[in-house]
Design a protein around this motif. Sequence first.
Motif, PDB file in Angstrom:
ATOM      1  N   GLN A   1       0.864  -1.186   0.000  1.00  0.00           N
ATOM      2  CA  GLN A   1       0.000   0.000   0.000  1.00  0.00           C
ATOM      3  C   GLN A   1       0.902   1.238   0.000  1.00  0.00           C
ATOM      4  O   GLN A   1       1.895   1.280   0.724  1.00  0.00           O
ATOM      5  CB  GLN A   1      -0.888   0.017   1.231  1.00  0.00           C
TER       6      GLN A   1
ATOM      7  N   ASN B   1      -5.001  -1.726  -2.124  1.00  0.00           N
ATOM      8  CA  ASN B   1      -5.471  -1.836  -0.738  1.00  0.00           C
ATOM      9  C   ASN B   1      -5.229  -3.233  -0.157  1.00  0.00           C
ATOM     10  O   ASN B   1      -4.823  -4.150  -0.867  1.00  0.00           O
ATOM     11  CB  ASN B   1      -6.948  -1.437  -0.615  1.00  0.00           C
ATOM     12  N   ARG B   2      -5.481  -3.369   1.153  1.00  0.00           N
ATOM     13  CA  ARG B   2      -5.157  -4.598   1.860  1.00  0.00           C
ATOM     14  C   ARG B   2      -5.971  -5.792   1.346  1.00  0.00           C
ATOM     15  O   ARG B   2      -5.461  -6.915   1.306  1.00  0.00           O
ATOM     16  CB  ARG B   2      -5.379  -4.398   3.361  1.00  0.00           C
TER      17      ARG B   2
END
Length: 510
Positions: free
Chosen positions: A209, A271-272
């Motif tokens: 990220q 994103n995660r």
Amino acid sequence: MKITRILALVLALTLCCSVGLAESPAITDQEGASVSILAMNSWYSTVDLSNATLLNEIADRANVTIKWNLLDPTSYADSVSPMLASGQDLPDIVQLPDLDPQQTYLSSGMFVALDEHFDIMPNYKKYLDANPVIKALLTASDGHIYYVPQTVVTDSYQPVMMYNMPWIEKLGIEPPKTLDAFVEMLRAFRDQDMNGNGDTTDEIPMSVQSSFLPYMFGPAFGLDLVSGFYADEDGVVHYAQAEPEKYKAYLSFLNGLYEEGLLEVEFASLNRDQITSRFANDTTGVTYDFSWQMSTLYSAQYPNYDGETGIIVGVPPLSGEYEGYYVGRTPFSSVFGVNAKAADVELAVKFLDYAMSEEAQDLYVWGMEGLTYEVDADGNRSYLPRCTEDAIWYQGLGINAPCMPSQQSADATGVLLADWHVQAVKENEMPYNRVPFPATYATTEEASIVSMYLVDIQTYVDERAVAFICGYSDIETEFENYISTLKAMQIDEVLKVRQAQYDRYAAAMK
Ligand SMILES: [Ca+2]
């Protein structure tokens, strides 16, 4: 269940006796004494801490009754700020709605200067003597200490770099610790069929990220880009994102990764969840994230993960021209003050002191033997199974209660994680951890200067970083213009403030 209760009772009695032999924790011998506290209730909406076993135990040992006013933590600041603004009907002890960064509350005189009561605060004084950084951070610009903190772990379980260990074994290399070896590894990840599905094109070398890129690469270039500000050996404060040589070198390096396809085109929006699904498909080799994700989230994506051997494992930081390190964090999650208008200030001060004692800290973290933990023949503690099986019961006891000045412990955090993970934290993370730039109190004037300029500066810096990394802006020809824009945006005014804050911090450390 019955046995557990009896054990707990026997232990409670044993504790009472042993404590009785030593110094009594009772803060008063007065019958029916009470202390009122305004604080946060549990983050679990179905848990009410106003009758929690461990908190009642603390009250009993101190020989007081606690009159709780516990509020929903999600709206705590909104509820408490107006109460403090009116100053009416406040309890003896208040958990503040924020860390009072601009000294709004402490300069109003509504809270007791605790350092003037250190003669009756042996536990807190001992704690501060053992933690000089925390003491310096809590010292207001007038030199007094007004608050008792609730802290989180700072030197472990922070953001770290993680490697896909089976991929590294497949390459037959040691986990890279230098930028050069790291880039070589990324190229191999990019070009080879690391996951063995017969396709050499589905591997994404690195999945990070964008907010973690400064953590990951800044130190190798001699920059703490996370804190942004840093003090050099002479105590002079600099803004890392305005360092002409080092920051330029950092941007050039990332631009190189981007040009080679080692940093993906869409890196700024990654994103995660996307990273997690890449690990589930075994299509990526490197990430950077909060330490606890390595076992509980990322390794857990692999069907062959057995809990014994890590798959996505935290490694030491990368070094370049400068030696790598990990950036820790500011320790406070909350602060507590004593109402200067309390009916019995001394009793409230003494209670807050007892709440900071090692004995009380042990209760917050571990609970009680037989109830929440057991001790083996070597004296090692482990939590009882119910602690992980029944979260509502466990939280309801008041473990790590958000309404008390608890100090989070790395050992107690580790007990809940796989052994290999705890080992990785001890060997690859903790030795490299560094304290971030101190976030000290600001005066009203300082705060207004920072809020006038810094947000715009940070927005500009972030935009320009993406442009330089992606090559929309040429680093060689446009970097000087970037620096002069920062000057026009009054970075020097912000630096003056940070310098004054740092000087106060340094003085308080002496
Ligand atoms: Ca493949």
